[in-house]
Design a protein around this motif. Structure first.
Motif, PDB file in Angstrom:
ATOM      1  N   UNK A 259       8.480   7.821  -6.385  1.00  0.00           N
ATOM      2  CA  UNK A 259       9.312   6.737  -6.884  1.00  0.00           C
ATOM      3  C   UNK A 259       8.618   6.066  -8.064  1.00  0.00           C
ATOM      4  N   UNK A 260       9.380   5.391  -8.896  1.00  0.00           N
ATOM      5  CA  UNK A 260       8.818   4.471  -9.870  1.00  0.00           C
ATOM      6  C   UNK A 260       8.733   3.106  -9.193  1.00  0.00           C
ATOM      7  N   UNK A 261       7.712   2.343  -9.495  1.00  0.00           N
ATOM      8  CA  UNK A 261       7.531   1.038  -8.864  1.00  0.00           C
ATOM      9  C   UNK A 261       7.405  -0.020  -9.954  1.00  0.00           C
ATOM     10  N   UNK A 262       8.273  -1.053  -9.863  1.00  0.00           N
ATOM     11  CA  UNK A 262       8.288  -2.111 -10.873  1.00  0.00           C
ATOM     12  C   UNK A 262       8.087  -3.468 -10.208  1.00  0.00           C
ATOM     13  N   UNK A 263       7.263  -4.311 -10.841  1.00  0.00           N
ATOM     14  CA  UNK A 263       7.039  -5.688 -10.369  1.00  0.00           C
ATOM     15  C   UNK A 263       7.675  -6.627 -11.385  1.00  0.00           C
ATOM     16  N   UNK A 264       8.813  -7.286 -11.031  1.00  0.00           N
ATOM     17  CA  UNK A 264       9.463  -8.206 -11.978  1.00  0.00           C
ATOM     18  C   UNK A 264       8.503  -9.310 -12.433  1.00  0.00           C
ATOM     19  N   UNK A 265       8.605  -9.704 -13.692  1.00  0.00           N
ATOM     20  CA  UNK A 265       7.757 -10.776 -14.205  1.00  0.00           C
ATOM     21  C   UNK A 265       8.146 -12.121 -13.599  1.00  0.00           C
TER      22      UNK A 265
ATOM     23  N   UNK B 254      12.502   2.568  -8.389  1.00  0.00           N
ATOM     24  CA  UNK B 254      13.436   3.334  -9.192  1.00  0.00           C
ATOM     25  C   UNK B 254      13.341   4.808  -8.845  1.00  0.00           C
ATOM     26  N   UNK B 255      14.502   5.447  -8.647  1.00  0.00           N
ATOM     27  CA  UNK B 255      14.540   6.867  -8.277  1.00  0.00           C
ATOM     28  C   UNK B 255      15.594   7.578  -9.112  1.00  0.00           C
TER      29      UNK B 255
ATOM     30  N   UNK C  63       0.838  -1.202   0.000  1.00  0.00           N
ATOM     31  CA  UNK C  63       0.000   0.000   0.000  1.00  0.00           C
ATOM     32  C   UNK C  63       0.875   1.255   0.000  1.00  0.00           C
ATOM     33  N   UNK C  64       1.923   1.269   0.840  1.00  0.00           N
ATOM     34  CA  UNK C  64       2.820   2.424   0.918  1.00  0.00           C
ATOM     35  C   UNK C  64       3.511   2.665  -0.416  1.00  0.00           C
ATOM     36  N   UNK C  65       4.049   1.599  -1.017  1.00  0.00           N
ATOM     37  CA  UNK C  65       4.779   1.743  -2.278  1.00  0.00           C
ATOM     38  C   UNK C  65       3.855   2.222  -3.398  1.00  0.00           C
TER      39      UNK C  65
END
Length: 534
Positions: A428-434, A442-443, A417-419
């Motif tokens: 921030x950029x938020x990425x979920x690896x496949x 990512x900042x 939730x925070x992210x």
């Protein structure tokens, strides 16, 4: 009384001046912001950054880390009245690690004030922010600050602005001495003497109208040597520098230059008068399929910023909307273009840093806050029905990638939730690896990670840390052929992630891998920026 008076027939939109302050850290941006608010009657006492105790907390810096360090790391909005005009001041982060927030803020303004330290001149972050302004042809006024300290020659500073920024300079005021010998400024447009008294505190500088530089009045207030130097320098300035030209300024080709000391409250009034007189009212905004004019009768606006938890007691979430056209009234139902749904705007607010007041109505150029629970995102358009998309509000590929670690596995949902909240803000950029379970953030700069950890801990009660990810850079994937993207995903799943909108992102371990992949997949485009989704 200020000499800025609105024309008798102007519309409410034409009485708006929406501007940002840009500078390198420590040039005095926050102090200048406080003094502009003081002149506008928005605060009774400017919150000096260097003062002690409660006074150390600048009114525009509300976040705990900002108050602790005396820096701005998030854009804030302040609205005030002055000289019959409404000013919307957007205070941007000075630190380079927050350039993305600054870029988006600059999409919402019609002009900017560039603050320069008189001893240091043009610094790296100033130059970067100026280039962002230039991309959008944002008119810039320059305030050369800290004249009450030892400084560089004003001629040297003008030359540096002209050469390094390719911008014509037109001094509006001219300093008389500097440091311990600083006597004040001469107003070149109005032929008046502005006397500096370091013992006056926050009181206004004395203004003496003159009949040119040969007026005997000058000799009564200035030492003979200082007066002779002033006459010589003004003669040189008028011969070497172009006269102020309103069209050149509003076109982004010329900057009016004001000299002063924000800390000593000197030169601020003249800057504010100049903004009221010369800065443009709301201008047309770029959009698809057409640009939007402020004179249009129907309401349009775009979200350029999301801020969560400005009030820690209420876990609130505010979308900052720049109004582009029409007369907004509280309670209006507006069309949310991205989702196609109607939104009732029942509790819009105006800002004075952390303080708010209910916005009964607003006009083009105004910034209003719309409380919501995740409905609105950066780049979203609100209209009275037309399907518009405002352009030029991109996300940027991060330069630093980190895996997120959590101390207590039972708090994983809270961490997510925070992210997601902070990613929606643009923190921030938020990425979920496949492949794999760990989130990757990512900042642009290291200080963003510190702010991210601090806010996760204080606002969401989650202890999180960051470890280096095995990736050096991220690029969004695009192609005119969807089948080619599908083939690439199948072949490279171990190096791919999805951003919070589900768009595919290639995570490269180094520049060599990125270039190698580009060569082997020539139909794909590897993007460093991505416009907000439609």
């Amino acid at each position: 009384m200020p000499d800025t008076q609105p024309l008798p027939t102007v519309t409410p939109a034409e009485r708006r001046r929406t501007f940002a302050i840009i500078s390198h850290p420590d040039a005095g941006k926050t102090t200048l912001t406080e003094k502009l608010l003081l002149f506008g009657g928005a605060v009774q006492e400017a919150g000096m950054v260097k003062a002690r105790g409660e006074r150390r907390r600048a009114r525009s810096d509300w976040m705990a880390i900002e108050q602790a360090r005396g820096i701005s790391v998030t854009a804030s909005v302040m609205t005030f009245e002055y000289g019959g005009l409404t000013f919307n001041l957007l205070d941007t982060p000075g630190h380079q690690d927050f350039s993305e927030d600054t870029y988006r803020t600059l999409t919402a303004v019609d002009s900017a004030v560039m603050v320069i330290d008189a001893a240091k001149g043009i610094e790296a972050q100033t130059r970067k922010l100026f280039e962002v302004c230039r991309l959008r042809d944002v008119p810039i006024a320059t305030f050369v600050n800290k004249l009450d300290r030892e400084a560089r020659s004003p001629f040297e500073l003008l030359d540096e602005i002209a050469s390094s920024l390719a911008l014509d300079t037109a001094p509006v005021t001219w300093p008389i001495g500097m440091g311990a010998d600083f006597k004040g400024c001469y107003d070149l447009l109005r032929d008046q003497l502005l006397l500096f008294d370091p013992g006056r505190g926050d009181r206004l500088a004395e203004t003496l109208p003159c009949k040119g530089l040969d007026d005997p009045l000058l000799a009564q207030h200035l030492p003979e040597q200082a007066l002779a130097k002033l006459r010589e320098e003004v003669e040189l300035v008028r011969a070497a520098c172009p006269a102020f030209d309103l069209e050149a300024y509003r076109g982004g080709h010329l900057t009016p230059v004001y000299f002063g000391s924000a800390l000593k409250n000197f030169g601020v009034r003249e800057l504010l008068d100049g903004l009221g007189r010369d800065a443009p009212p709301p201008v047309s905004q770029p959009a698809k399929p057409r640009a939007v004019s402020p004179s249009e009768p129907k309401v349009t606006g775009f979200v350029f910023k999301i801020q969560a938890n400005m009030d820690p007691n209420h876990r609130d979430r505010i979308a900052f909307l720049r109004l582009c056209s029409g007369r907004f009234k509280r309670g209006m139902k507006l069309h949310h273009v991205r989702t196609g749904k109607a939104i009732s705007v029942n509790n819009p607010v105006f800002f004075l840093a952390r303080e708010r007041e209910l916005a009964e109505e607003a006009w083009p150029g105004d910034i209003i806050g719309i409380p919501n629970h995740g409905t609105l995102r950066i780049g979203d358009a609100l209209t009275e029905g037309e399907a518009l998309r405002f352009t030029g509000i991109p996300s940027f590929a991060p330069e630093i990638l980190r895996r997120v670690q959590i101390a207590d596995p039972m708090r994983v949902k809270h961490l997510r939730k925070a992210l997601e909240d902070l990613a929606e803000e643009g923190v921030t950029q938020l990425f979920k690896p496949m492949i794999g379970a760990n989130w990757i953030v990512g900042v642009v700069g290291e200080l963003q990670l510190e702010v991210l950890a601090s806010r996760i801990a204080t606002e969401y009660d989650v202890k999180a840390g960051f470890e280096p990810a095995p990736y050096a850079t991220a690029r969004w994937i695009a192609c005119d052929d969807p089948a080619e993207i599908k083939r690439f995903i199948e072949a490279s799943r171990g190096s791919l992630a999805e951003d919070r909108d589900g768009a595919p992102v290639f995570l490269a371990r180094n520049d060599w891998e990125l270039n190698y992949t580009k060569e082997h997949w020539p139909k794909l485009r590897f993007l460093t920026t991505r416009e907000q989704p439609e």
